[in-house]
Design a protein around this motif. Structure first.
Motif, short mmCIF file in Angstrom:
data_model
loop_
_atom_site.label_atom_id
_atom_site.label_comp_id
_atom_site.label_asym_id
_atom_site.label_seq_id
_atom_site.Cartn_x
_atom_site.Cartn_y
_atom_site.Cartn_z
N THR A 174 0.82 -1.21 0.00
CA THR A 174 0.00 0.00 0.00
C THR A 174 0.85 1.26 0.00
OG1 THR A 174 -1.82 -1.13 1.13
CG2 THR A 174 -1.74 1.27 1.31
N GLN A 175 1.91 1.27 0.81
CA GLN A 175 2.71 2.49 0.89
C GLN A 175 3.47 2.77 -0.40
OE1 GLN A 175 5.82 2.63 3.80
NE2 GLN A 175 6.38 0.49 3.53
N VAL A 176 3.83 1.73 -1.14
CA VAL A 176 4.50 1.94 -2.42
C VAL A 176 3.53 2.58 -3.41
CG1 VAL A 176 5.62 0.81 -4.38
CG2 VAL A 176 6.15 0.09 -2.05
N MET A 177 2.28 2.10 -3.42
CA MET A 177 1.28 2.69 -4.29
C MET A 177 1.08 4.17 -3.95
SD MET A 177 -2.78 1.92 -4.66
CE MET A 177 -3.02 2.79 -3.11
N LEU A 178 0.99 4.48 -2.65
CA LEU A 178 0.77 5.86 -2.24
C LEU A 178 1.96 6.75 -2.60
CD1 LEU A 178 -0.87 5.18 1.23
CD2 LEU A 178 -2.02 5.84 -0.88
N ILE A 179 3.17 6.22 -2.48
CA ILE A 179 4.36 6.97 -2.86
C ILE A 179 4.34 7.30 -4.35
CG2 ILE A 179 6.88 6.75 -3.18
CD1 ILE A 179 6.91 5.21 -0.50
N GLU A 180 3.93 6.35 -5.16
CA GLU A 180 3.85 6.59 -6.60
C GLU A 180 2.75 7.61 -6.94
OE1 GLU A 180 5.77 5.16 -9.50
OE2 GLU A 180 6.90 5.55 -7.67
N LEU A 181 1.65 7.59 -6.21
CA LEU A 181 0.61 8.59 -6.43
C LEU A 181 1.13 9.98 -6.08
CD1 LEU A 181 -2.59 6.77 -5.14
CD2 LEU A 181 -1.84 7.09 -7.50
N ILE A 182 1.93 10.08 -5.04
CA ILE A 182 2.55 11.37 -4.70
C ILE A 182 3.45 11.83 -5.83
CG2 ILE A 182 4.20 12.49 -3.14
CD1 ILE A 182 3.04 10.71 -0.90
N ARG A 183 4.16 10.89 -6.44
CA ARG A 183 5.02 11.26 -7.57
C ARG A 183 4.18 11.80 -8.73
NH1 ARG A 183 7.19 8.92 -12.23
NH2 ARG A 183 6.00 7.00 -11.90
N PHE A 184 3.03 11.17 -9.01
CA PHE A 184 2.13 11.70 -10.03
C PHE A 184 1.78 13.16 -9.74
CE2 PHE A 184 0.16 7.28 -11.08
CZ PHE A 184 1.19 7.03 -11.96
N LEU A 185 1.46 13.42 -8.47
CA LEU A 185 1.07 14.78 -8.08
C LEU A 185 2.22 15.76 -8.26
CD1 LEU A 185 -0.98 13.99 -4.85
CD2 LEU A 185 -1.89 14.63 -7.09
N GLU A 186 3.41 15.35 -7.86
CA GLU A 186 4.57 16.23 -7.99
C GLU A 186 4.84 16.60 -9.45
OE1 GLU A 186 7.46 15.19 -4.23
OE2 GLU A 186 7.46 13.81 -5.94
#
Length: 283
Positions: free
Chosen positions: A156-168
């Protein structure tokens, strides 16, 4: 009238849909930091979700629609200009698939580019949360693109980290030149013990999802605020006594947010469930 878009992001069963239903009730009641200025034209799915909550049940996970939009015009409680907010509620499985496949649709990418900010959800004790792994194992899983047997194993945390990258990569700076804002919402915060609750949702993330916690501290592109959320103030699925009391009293007055009180350096329970959205749009 200003148009602002707030993206709801998170995996399956992370609490997004129930939050949207509870948010509308708060906006309509005009009790929070932002109020509904007018009745929206089309909020059928939001009202359906709210009806589940009024009846003492959480809404079921989104199974069919890929995306449902909640558009509402709000005004600050303290007065000010009206702002039209568009909140796309996108199925958690689709966010997860976007990470696994390392691509996001053109429509979503365009919506991200137009957004002022986002709410990123993770839910306490969700059966669909995948336990954190070490950096080496997690990085290997990210490289296994398109392998069906590995899709549900993505931490789950890897998915959330990648979503943060999308936002950045996609969110633009705010009109005032400030960073785009991200509210990280830890849903079902009422389920944690008293010691964890007092330490706050930021400490919870650091303990349960250490890679995510480090990533949030390390981002220089986003202005991040963490919130704990309980949409109805207690557990309707297990605590039958609470459910009966909730049904007797009704939804009004139930639900709260744990927000950081910087002036007193402590976490504070606030009855205003609009705060994660109000903060993103700068109200």
């Amino acid at each position: 009238m200003t148009r602002r878009s707030v993206i709801l992001m998170g995996g399956p069963d992370s609490g997004k849909t129930n939050f949207v239903g509870r948010l509308w009730v708060a906006l309509d009641a005009r009790t929070g930091a932002i109020h509904a200025a007018v009745q929206p034209d089309d909020i059928g799915f939001v009202l359906d979700t709210a009806d589940h909550l009024f009846e003492g049940h959480f809404a079921p996970r989104t199974e069919h629609a890929d995306r449902r939009d909640f558009e509402v015009t709000v005004v600050p409680a303290a007065g000010g200009d009206e702002t039209k907010i568009l909140i796309p509620d996108i199925r958690g499985e689709l966010w997860r698939d976007a990470v696994v496949n390392s691509e996001i649709s053109a429509d979503w990418m365009e919506e991200l580019k137009l957004a002022d900010g986002a709410l990123l959800f993770v839910r306490v004790n969700s059966e669909l949360n995948v336990s954190p792994l070490d950096w080496v194992t997690s990085q290997r899983l990210l490289q296994l693109v398109g392998a069906d047997q590995d899709r549900d194993k993505l931490p789950t945390q890897v998915m959330l980290i990648e979503l943060i990258r999308f936002l950045e990569l996609t969110l633009a700076d705010r009109p005032d030149g400030g960073k785009p804002r991200l509210s990280v919402v830890v849903a079902a915060w009422d389920l944690v013990d008293a010691e964890t609750r007092a330490a706050g949702p930021e400490a919870f993330i650091a303990k349960e999802y250490p890679m995510l916690g480090g990533r949030l501290r390390d981002t220089s592109r986003l202005d991040v605020q963490v919130f704990g959320l309980s949409v109805v103030g207690g557990d309707l699925t297990v605590d039958e006594d609470y459910r009966r009391a909730f049904l007797d009293a009704g939804l009004d007055g139930h639900g709260w947010v744990y927000a950081y009180d910087g002036a007193n350096d402590r976490w504070k329970c606030e009855p205003d469930v609009t705060l994660p959205v109000a903060w993103v749009v700068g109200v």
